[in-house]
Design a protein around this motif. Structure first.
Motif, PDB file in Angstrom:
ATOM      1  N   ARG A 133      -3.596 -22.455  14.100  1.00  0.00           N
ATOM      2  CA  ARG A 133      -4.623 -23.286  13.479  1.00  0.00           C
ATOM      3  C   ARG A 133      -4.125 -24.698  13.267  1.00  0.00           C
ATOM      4  O   ARG A 133      -2.924 -24.932  13.209  1.00  0.00           O
ATOM      5  N   SER A 134      -5.071 -25.589  13.095  1.00  0.00           N
ATOM      6  CA  SER A 134      -4.676 -26.968  12.804  1.00  0.00           C
ATOM      7  C   SER A 134      -4.087 -26.981  11.400  1.00  0.00           C
ATOM      8  O   SER A 134      -4.471 -26.196  10.537  1.00  0.00           O
ATOM      9  N   ARG A 135      -3.144 -27.877  11.212  1.00  0.00           N
ATOM     10  CA  ARG A 135      -2.350 -27.879   9.988  1.00  0.00           C
ATOM     11  C   ARG A 135      -3.184 -28.329   8.790  1.00  0.00           C
ATOM     12  O   ARG A 135      -3.138 -27.718   7.735  1.00  0.00           O
ATOM     13  N   VAL A 136      -3.951 -29.388   8.936  1.00  0.00           N
ATOM     14  CA  VAL A 136      -4.621 -29.981   7.778  1.00  0.00           C
ATOM     15  C   VAL A 136      -5.937 -29.265   7.461  1.00  0.00           C
ATOM     16  O   VAL A 136      -6.163 -28.825   6.341  1.00  0.00           O
ATOM     17  N   ARG A 137      -6.798 -29.107   8.456  1.00  0.00           N
ATOM     18  CA  ARG A 137      -8.122 -28.538   8.165  1.00  0.00           C
ATOM     19  C   ARG A 137      -8.182 -27.043   8.441  1.00  0.00           C
ATOM     20  O   ARG A 137      -9.209 -26.413   8.268  1.00  0.00           O
ATOM     21  N   ASP A 138      -7.101 -26.487   8.941  1.00  0.00           N
ATOM     22  CA  ASP A 138      -7.036 -25.042   9.160  1.00  0.00           C
ATOM     23  C   ASP A 138      -8.103 -24.557  10.157  1.00  0.00           C
ATOM     24  O   ASP A 138      -8.722 -23.511   9.966  1.00  0.00           O
ATOM     25  N   LEU A 139      -8.285 -25.324  11.242  1.00  0.00           N
ATOM     26  CA  LEU A 139      -9.275 -24.924  12.243  1.00  0.00           C
ATOM     27  C   LEU A 139      -8.589 -24.202  13.399  1.00  0.00           C
ATOM     28  O   LEU A 139      -7.509 -24.600  13.837  1.00  0.00           O
ATOM     29  N   PRO A 140      -9.212 -23.128  13.919  1.00  0.00           N
ATOM     30  CA  PRO A 140      -8.568 -22.345  14.970  1.00  0.00           C
ATOM     31  C   PRO A 140      -8.516 -23.069  16.317  1.00  0.00           C
ATOM     32  O   PRO A 140      -9.410 -23.851  16.637  1.00  0.00           O
ATOM     33  N   GLU A 141      -7.463 -22.785  17.081  1.00  0.00           N
ATOM     34  CA  GLU A 141      -7.411 -23.251  18.465  1.00  0.00           C
ATOM     35  C   GLU A 141      -8.395 -22.443  19.291  1.00  0.00           C
ATOM     36  O   GLU A 141      -8.754 -21.324  18.931  1.00  0.00           O
ATOM     37  N   PHE A 142      -8.836 -23.020  20.404  1.00  0.00           N
ATOM     38  CA  PHE A 142      -9.521 -22.242  21.425  1.00  0.00           C
ATOM     39  C   PHE A 142      -8.903 -22.596  22.775  1.00  0.00           C
ATOM     40  O   PHE A 142      -8.769 -23.773  23.107  1.00  0.00           O
ATOM     41  N   ALA A 143      -8.515 -21.564  23.524  1.00  0.00           N
ATOM     42  CA  ALA A 143      -7.914 -21.744  24.848  1.00  0.00           C
ATOM     43  C   ALA A 143      -6.737 -22.727  24.806  1.00  0.00           C
ATOM     44  O   ALA A 143      -6.537 -23.508  25.732  1.00  0.00           O
ATOM     45  N   GLY A 144      -5.999 -22.687  23.721  1.00  0.00           N
ATOM     46  CA  GLY A 144      -4.784 -23.493  23.645  1.00  0.00           C
ATOM     47  C   GLY A 144      -4.995 -24.912  23.168  1.00  0.00           C
ATOM     48  O   GLY A 144      -4.065 -25.711  23.193  1.00  0.00           O
ATOM     49  N   GLU A 145      -6.211 -25.224  22.734  1.00  0.00           N
ATOM     50  CA  GLU A 145      -6.469 -26.582  22.269  1.00  0.00           C
ATOM     51  C   GLU A 145      -7.094 -26.575  20.887  1.00  0.00           C
ATOM     52  O   GLU A 145      -7.870 -25.689  20.546  1.00  0.00           O
ATOM     53  N   LEU A 146      -6.765 -27.615  20.134  1.00  0.00           N
ATOM     54  CA  LEU A 146      -7.402 -27.829  18.838  1.00  0.00           C
ATOM     55  C   LEU A 146      -8.524 -28.838  19.000  1.00  0.00           C
ATOM     56  O   LEU A 146      -8.500 -29.658  19.922  1.00  0.00           O
ATOM     57  N   PRO A 147      -9.514 -28.793  18.090  1.00  0.00           N
ATOM     58  CA  PRO A 147     -10.614 -29.764  18.196  1.00  0.00           C
ATOM     59  C   PRO A 147     -10.085 -31.188  18.058  1.00  0.00           C
ATOM     60  O   PRO A 147      -9.316 -31.481  17.146  1.00  0.00           O
ATOM     61  N   VAL A 148     -10.520 -32.080  18.949  1.00  0.00           N
ATOM     62  CA  VAL A 148     -10.019 -33.463  18.886  1.00  0.00           C
ATOM     63  C   VAL A 148     -10.492 -34.148  17.607  1.00  0.00           C
ATOM     64  O   VAL A 148      -9.889 -35.134  17.179  1.00  0.00           O
ATOM     65  N   SER A 149     -11.496 -33.594  16.965  1.00  0.00           N
ATOM     66  CA  SER A 149     -11.951 -34.158  15.691  1.00  0.00           C
ATOM     67  C   SER A 149     -10.884 -34.093  14.602  1.00  0.00           C
ATOM     68  O   SER A 149     -11.022 -34.744  13.568  1.00  0.00           O
ATOM     69  N   VAL A 150      -9.823 -33.301  14.786  1.00  0.00           N
ATOM     70  CA  VAL A 150      -8.762 -33.257  13.763  1.00  0.00           C
ATOM     71  C   VAL A 150      -7.563 -34.118  14.160  1.00  0.00           C
ATOM     72  O   VAL A 150      -6.582 -34.194  13.406  1.00  0.00           O
TER      73      VAL A 150
END
Ligand SMILES: Nc1nc2c(c(=O)[nH]1)N[C@H]1C(S)=C(S)[C@@H](COP(=O)(O)OP(=O)(O)OC[C@H]3O[C@@H](n4cnc5c(=O)[nH]c(N)nc54)[C@H](O)[C@@H]3O)O[C@H]1N2
Ligand SMILES: Nc1nc2c(c(=O)[nH]1)N[C@H]1C(S)=C(S)[C@@H](COP(=O)(O)OP(=O)(O)OC[C@H]3O[C@@H](n4cnc5c(=O)[nH]c(N)nc54)[C@H](O)[C@@H]3O)O[C@H]1N2
Ligand code: SF4
Ligand SMILES: [Mo]
Length: 726
Positions: free
Chosen positions: A366-383
């Motif tokens: 997951r992304s460190r700050v907003r705790d959003l899950p990766e999909f297919a090895g990528e995090l949302p660019v919004s974070v």
């Protein structure tokens, strides 16, 4: 004549050669004319079995990019910062060593996730990036991977992974044989199609009409595509989920379902969509309930119909639900995998079936700050911005951008630009000093499309007809320049040396050999065992492209799910219905005077990066905010005035243009504008008026897949206090 030659033109060459355009997903075949070694003409190639002679104004601009004096041809390093910054050329060895040193240092000092990487759109249009780019990205060993996909098509992939077993198992409309083409949130007359490689869309629409077929467009703007459609319905931005689910509701309620045998959980659907009535859809979307019912019935009655939902319903707060509902409409009416419905291309190089691309995964980290899950090895660019700015372990300290311009293309780009200046180190692999790369410490330029071999590993797999085409480079590489794959290879090797071995020696050796081999050498291996028996030799003999025939039904065999069945109730999407229901209670806007902002594309724009050529920017200005005359009148604004547009994250001043083509309550700005920034080197683009729509879009607005909800951003409009500069 030299039409079929397989090596770059000799110096001083006069004559014609076959080329290819890699600027958009239509992948048009070209005939390029040279006089004394200079490109003097670019036309469509009528012998190309897919593009059939089509070309658009952008294809002609390939030569302008190659000749552009502003384009970088040598690595450059930034000396100083801010308005005083200047750029100094470096040798390749110096630049590659410096970049590898600084990236490796960030990784060893702060941990592997301290290096972030962003891949932009042209990566999917380059063979070298497909064959060598991902190995380079892997060599960074970071989980902080981002790309333009999460401001674009992640909902499609998220759904395909859950329903068809592979993120790239994406059905495309069989437009050449359909009788009813139902389009939600796409403007192929301007975009030339997306997740639907369809060169020559205008002719194909005429052919659809000639055989008695119909096209219906659902869009908040009466677009170029809506204008050639048989019917256009305005829809409130962000509301399609309710509308599409209501159509599913009607199919189920009226027993209009003819689903194939290989689907599961059909019986769960009526309960899931029970409350999504046509009346609810009307209240939320503005599409009359009677039209919702009629569209559903027409869809069920059509012998062959294709429902297509693209960027407008994907960069959306409920993009995944929209893509799910679109898929349900196709499945439930028997149009999935049917001629004239939506079908799965079978490319000669099957990246899906052969697992050249991974099927996808979710929430492995997951992304460190907003705790959003990766999909297919990528995090949302919004974070991305918050991962750069928030201190702590795992903070991004160094960034690599590859063929991307996230300052103009991702939400709250202005804030991202500020964050880029706080990095310890940034390197951009790019052609230009633009709004993003001006923040880099080093820019590594690569050759342009005319100098590179091309085989479309991605887009043959999304095309409306099965074809294959290898196009050798037309122009020789200029001395002292490098191809993208060479840069990826050189950096990956250097990083492996600095970060120490991770894989066993055999795998490392194989990797080194692979990275040193040109894409052209890898293609015969990739072609091996293809279902058409197409040989490398046969492919090279036909640079206009090899026709492999119309799309064919291929289910359930080609499903990538373990049990070769389709789950009609993908859990991660179905779970999001609760959030959709809650949003229907509150509505999309919070203030009565708010309007909903949407984007738009023009046939002579190419995301943010083709504005440095006069050929594509002349003519009537097209950067304005389009608004309905009533909405302007209500605010005391006249056509042509400069207005201040304000959203939660920022505000811009821009000329407005009154237009009845946008729905009341909706305003539209194109994306990819806003170039005149200090430190860029875009002599012509800097004179092009316009602002960046992504100074208004909001990184907090996301789909459940992590995709940015760019469209439907609430904004307010007021007369601007003074005229803007320029
Ligand atoms: N509001 C809003 N925002 C949007 C969109 C929208 O509709 N509305 N659309 C979104 C979509 S669909 C996309 S795909 C993204 C695009 O987002 P990005 O990919 O971030 O942006 P591009 O404008 O495509 O930038 C391409 C960059 O690659 C460079 N380049 C071009 N060719 C090459 C090459 O061959 N090699 C290298 N190394 N560099 C090259 C160009 O100079 C430019 O800097 O924008 C998204 N942003
Ligand atoms: N000329 C040109 N061609 C391009 C590009 C380019 O920049 N210029 N970019 C390329 C890229 S990277 C991509 S991904 C493709 C995208 O190709 P398309 O998917 O065709 O994208 P757009 O042209 O942006 O069309 C999106 C449509 O959705 C509508 N829309 C916005 N919000 C909503 C909504 O809430 N509901 C509905 N129903 N509709 C909505 C918009 O008005 C717009 O008409 O185009 C590619 N081709
Ligand atoms: S339609 Fe797309 S691929 Fe064809 S010439 Fe235009 S930009 Fe190039
Ligand atoms: Mo895109």
């Amino acid at each position: 004549m030299g039409l079929l030659a397989d090596s770059p033109i000799p110096s001083g060459f006069t004559g014609t050669r076959l080329g290819v355009c890699n600027l958009c997903e239509a992948i048009c075949g070209l005939r390029v004319t040279f006089t004394d070694g200079e490109v003097t003409g670019i036309r469509g190639n009528p012998d190309d079995p897919l593009s059939r002679g089509h070309v658009c104004p952008k294809g002609v601009a390939l030569a302008d990019v190659h000749a552009d004096p502003d384009r970088l041809r040598r690595p450059v390093r930034r000396i100083g910062s801010g308005p005083q910054a200047r750029w100094e050329e470096m040798t390749w060895e110096e630049a590659l060593d410096l970049v590898a040193d600084r990236l490796a240092a960030a990784s060893t000092e702060h941990g592997r996730d301290a290096v972030g990487v962003y891949l932009g759109n042209p990566n999917v249009h380059s063979l070298g990036s497909a064959t060598h780019g991902s190995a380079f990205v892997r060599s960074l060993r970071t989980r902080n991977r981002f790309s333009a996909s999460s401001v674009d098509q992640v909902p499609h992939q998220f759904l395909a992974w859950q329903m068809f077993g592979h993120q790239l198992m994406l059905p495309v409309p069989d437009i050449d044989r359909t009788d009813l083409f139902l389009v939600f949130g796409a403007n192929p007359m301007a975009s030339n199609g997306s997740i639907m490689t369809v060169p020559d869309f205008p002719t194909r629409v005429r052919e659809l009409h000639a055989r008695g077929g119909r096209m219906v467009v659902v869009d908040p703007r009466r677009t170029e595509t809506a204008k050639v459609a048989d019917e256009h319905l305005f829809v409130r931005p962000g509301s399609d989920a309710a509308l599409l689910l209501a159509m599913v509701h009607v199919l189920l309620r009226e027993d209009l379902v003819t689903a194939p045998a290989y689907v599961d959980h059909l019986d769960a659907l009526p309960g899931l969509v029970a409350d999504f009535t046509p009346e609810l859809a009307e209240r939320v979307s503005g599409v009359p309930a009677a039209d919702v019912e009629r569209l559903a019935r027409e869809l069920a009655a059509a012998e062959r119909a294709a429902v297509y939902g693209r960027l407008g319903v994907s960069t959306h707060g409920f993009g995944s639900i929209c893509q799910w509902a679109v898929t349900l409409l196709n499945v439930l009416t028997g149009n999935l995998d049917r001629e004239g419905g939506v079908m799965f291309p079978e490319p000669a190089i099957d990246t899906v079936g052969r697992r050249i691309v991974s099927p996808g995964h979710h929430d492995r980290w997951r992304s460190r700050v907003r705790d959003l899950p990766e999909f297919a090895g990528e995090l949302p660019v919004s974070v991305l911005r918050e991962e750069i700015e928030t201190p702590g372990e795992g903070q991004i300290k160094a960034l690599v951008t590859i063929a991307g311009n996230p300052v103009l293309s991702t939400p709250d780009g202005r804030a991202l630009a500020r964050a880029l200046d706080s990095l310890d180190f940034m390197v951009a692999i790019d052609l230009y000093l633009n709004e993003t790369t001006r923040h880099a410490d080093v820019v590594l330029p690569v050759t342009t499309a005319l100098e590179r071999d091309q085989y479309d590993l991605v887009f043959h797999g999304l095309a409306i007809r099965n074809t294959a085409r290898f196009t050798p480079a037309l122009l020789p590489k200029e001395p002292g320049t490098r191809h993208d794959w060479e840069v990826f290879g050189a950096l990956a090797t250097r990083l492996a040396a600095r970060l120490g071995p991770r894989a066993p020696w055999r795998a490392r050796l194989q990797q080194r050999v692979r990275m040193a081999a040109s894409p052209r050498l890898l293609l015969p291996l990739l072609l091996r065992g293809n279902r058409y028996g197409l040989t490398w030799r046969a492919l090279r003999r036909r640079p206009e492209g090899v026709d492999l025939g119309p799309l064919r039904p291929c289910l359930p065999e080609r499903l990538q799910t373990e049990d070769k069945r389709i789950d009609l109730t993908p859990r991660l999407v179905v779970d999001d219905i609760a959030r959709l229901r809650a949003s229907l209670d509150t509505g999309p806007t919070t203030q009565p005077d708010e309007l909903l902002l949407i984007g738009r594309r023009h046939s002579r724009d190419c995301n943010s990066w083709l504005h440095n050529t006069a050929r594509l920017t002349r003519g009537r200005p097209r950067h304005q905010l389009l608004a309905h005359p009533e909405d302007l009148r209500a605010r005391g604004i006249s056509d042509g005035d400069v207005v201040t547009v304000t959203s939660r994250v920022g505000s811009v001043d821009v000329e407005c243009a009154a237009s009845e083509d946008v729905m009341p309550g909706v305003v539209s700005l194109p994306h990819g504008y806003g170039h005149a920034l200090p430190g860029t080197r875009l002599t012509h683009a800097a004179t092009v008026p316009g602002v960046s729509i992504n100074d208004l879009t909001d990184p907090e607005r996301l789909d459940v897949s992590g995709n940015a909800a760019l469209n439907g951003t609430p904004v307010r409009l007021s007369p601007a206090p003074a005229a803007p500069a320029g």
